[in-house]
Design a protein around this motif. Structure first.
Motif, short mmCIF file in Angstrom:
data_model
loop_
_atom_site.label_atom_id
_atom_site.label_comp_id
_atom_site.label_asym_id
_atom_site.label_seq_id
_atom_site.Cartn_x
_atom_site.Cartn_y
_atom_site.Cartn_z
N ARG A 1 -7.00 7.65 -7.17
CA ARG A 1 -6.64 6.24 -7.31
C ARG A 1 -5.14 6.07 -7.12
NH1 ARG A 1 -6.75 4.19 -11.88
NH2 ARG A 1 -7.17 2.03 -11.29
N ALA A 2 -4.74 4.91 -6.62
CA ALA A 2 -3.33 4.67 -6.29
C ALA A 2 -2.42 4.90 -7.50
CB ALA A 2 -3.16 3.25 -5.76
N THR B 1 0.43 5.81 0.09
CA THR B 1 -0.47 6.91 0.44
C THR B 1 -0.12 8.12 -0.39
OG1 THR B 1 -0.69 6.12 2.73
CG2 THR B 1 -1.35 8.39 2.28
N SER B 2 -1.00 8.48 -1.30
CA SER B 2 -0.81 9.71 -2.08
C SER B 2 -0.94 10.91 -1.17
CB SER B 2 -1.86 9.77 -3.19
OG SER B 2 -2.02 11.08 -3.67
N SER C 1 -14.72 5.81 -1.23
CA SER C 1 -13.39 5.65 -1.81
C SER C 1 -12.59 6.92 -1.64
CB SER C 1 -13.49 5.28 -3.29
OG SER C 1 -14.15 6.31 -4.01
N MET C 2 -11.27 6.79 -1.76
CA MET C 2 -10.40 7.96 -1.73
C MET C 2 -10.52 8.72 -3.05
SD MET C 2 -8.94 8.15 1.16
CE MET C 2 -8.86 7.09 2.61
N ASN D 1 -4.44 12.28 -1.20
CA ASN D 1 -5.40 11.57 -0.35
C ASN D 1 -5.16 11.88 1.12
OD1 ASN D 1 -6.83 10.32 -2.40
ND2 ASN D 1 -5.55 8.49 -2.40
N GLY E 1 -2.12 8.63 -8.43
CA GLY E 1 -1.26 9.35 -7.51
C GLY E 1 0.21 9.04 -7.73
N ASN F 1 -7.71 0.68 4.75
CA ASN F 1 -8.14 2.05 5.06
C ASN F 1 -9.65 2.11 5.32
OD1 ASN F 1 -9.33 1.80 2.56
ND2 ASN F 1 -8.18 3.43 1.56
N SER G 1 0.83 -1.20 0.00
CA SER G 1 0.00 0.00 0.00
C SER G 1 0.87 1.25 0.00
CB SER G 1 -0.92 0.02 1.23
OG SER G 1 -1.86 -1.02 1.17
N ASP H 1 -3.96 4.47 0.26
CA ASP H 1 -4.80 4.51 -0.94
C ASP H 1 -5.68 3.27 -0.98
OD1 ASP H 1 -3.45 6.84 -1.67
OD2 ASP H 1 -2.01 5.77 -2.93
N ASP H 2 -6.67 3.27 -1.85
CA ASP H 2 -7.60 2.15 -1.91
C ASP H 2 -6.97 0.87 -2.48
OD1 ASP H 2 -9.76 3.52 -0.81
OD2 ASP H 2 -10.38 4.31 -2.76
#
Length: 311
Positions: free
Chosen positions: A296-297, A194-195, A292-293, A198, A300, A281, A192, A220-221
């Protein structure tokens, strides 16, 4: 809201300023105190000792020592900054007018390696290195002194990235950009990220919404494999991905030597690049009432990668 951000000159702090400055009154607290656009005033740590800080509504505590993959940071330095400094800031929060405290911990505070398929907040903490231990000690102090009339949030982000960040993603980008084939194709993994977009979205919502006090993972999702990441970098560079499946044992031996000689490829960095580390998350999304964030992963990550090459 009047918001005090410690470590405001760092990567996350700088991005939070850009995200929050139009809707909130921002103050900083850091080692250096330059004027920052959008920040009313940046205090020094001496100002905290002397209680010279204006009344505020929320404290976002970012200041700390990041995980040192070269293992050059002393254990006492981690404890001094990540643990004792957090205790000091939290004690100030308890007697201040602020009603919310947001502490940036790390997933490493509970697990160097994810034993199950997904890491949730209720896992029994078992950090291995001094970085994770220092963050967990800070968490424990906060949890033992929770106020009944204020809100406290302990955030455990997975690997944070974004334009301007010079961490392991930047190192990986440079390897691929140089044309060197990626030798770790034999490692199948998911991890995983994290942007920063986000992350800022979550912080802004915690500031303005009333969600339950507690510990929250941040990620991120979607989880991404290293091989997927390589292909993403190559797509930004308009290059054909060159992925080699060298024997895992051979790579591990090279990494062990790198740890001894303090090379860029060492055991810790190899683990970061190849480990399975999927973080849930779901708890923070439920608290914020979102499905959703916003980013998108892969989107980002692509934004971050493009910033490395100024594409």
């Amino acid at each position: 809201m009047k918001i005090l951000i410690t470590g405001i000159n760092g990567f996350v702090g700088s991005n939070l300023v850009q995200d929050l400055k139009n809707e909130h009154i921002l103050y900083g607290l850091d080692i250096i105190t330059p004027e920052i656009e959008g920040v009313r005033h940046t205090y020094s740590w001496d100002d905290l000792d002397k209680e010279l800080i204006d009344d505020i509504d929320t404290i976002i505590h970012l200041a700390g020592i990041a995980h040192d993959t070269k293992n050059q940071t002393k254990e006492e330095d981690y404890i001094s900054i990540n643990t004792k400094l957090t205790q000091k800031v939290f004690d100030y929060f308890l007697k201040s007018s602020a009603s919310k405290f947001i502490f940036f911990s790390s997933v490493k505070a509970v697990a160097d390696f994810v034993q199950e398929k997904v890491l949730y907040e209720d896992v029994v903490p078992n950090p291995k290195g001094p970085y994770g231990v220092s963050k967990l000690m800070a968490e424990d102090y906060i949890m033992k002194h929770l106020p009944t009339n204020k809100s406290v949030y302990i955030l455990r982000p997975s690997m944070i990235h974004g334009p301007g960040n010079k961490g392991n993603l930047n190192l990986l980008f440079k390897v691929i950009q140089s044309g060197i084939p990626w030798p770790l194709g034999a490692f199948e993994n998911k991890r995983s990220f994290t942007s920063i977009d986000n992350l800022c979205y979550i912080i802004e919502n915690i500031v303005i919404k009333n969600i339950p006090t507690g510990v929250y993972n941040i990620a991120d999702d979607e989880a991404i494999s290293t091989t997927e990441l390589i292909h993403l970098i190559c797509s930004v560079l308009n290059k054909k991905a060159r992925v080699w499946r060298l024997p895992k044992l051979l790579i591990s031996i090279f990494a062990s030597i790198g740890s001894v000689l303090r090379l860029k490829l060492n055991t810790d960095r190899l683990n970061k690049l190849t480990e399975n580390y999927v973080v849930s998350n779901s708890k923070i999304k439920k608290a914020l009432d979102i499905d959703s964030m916003p980013v998108r992963a892969k989107d980002g990550l692509k934004k971050t990668i493009k910033s490395f090459s100024n594409c």
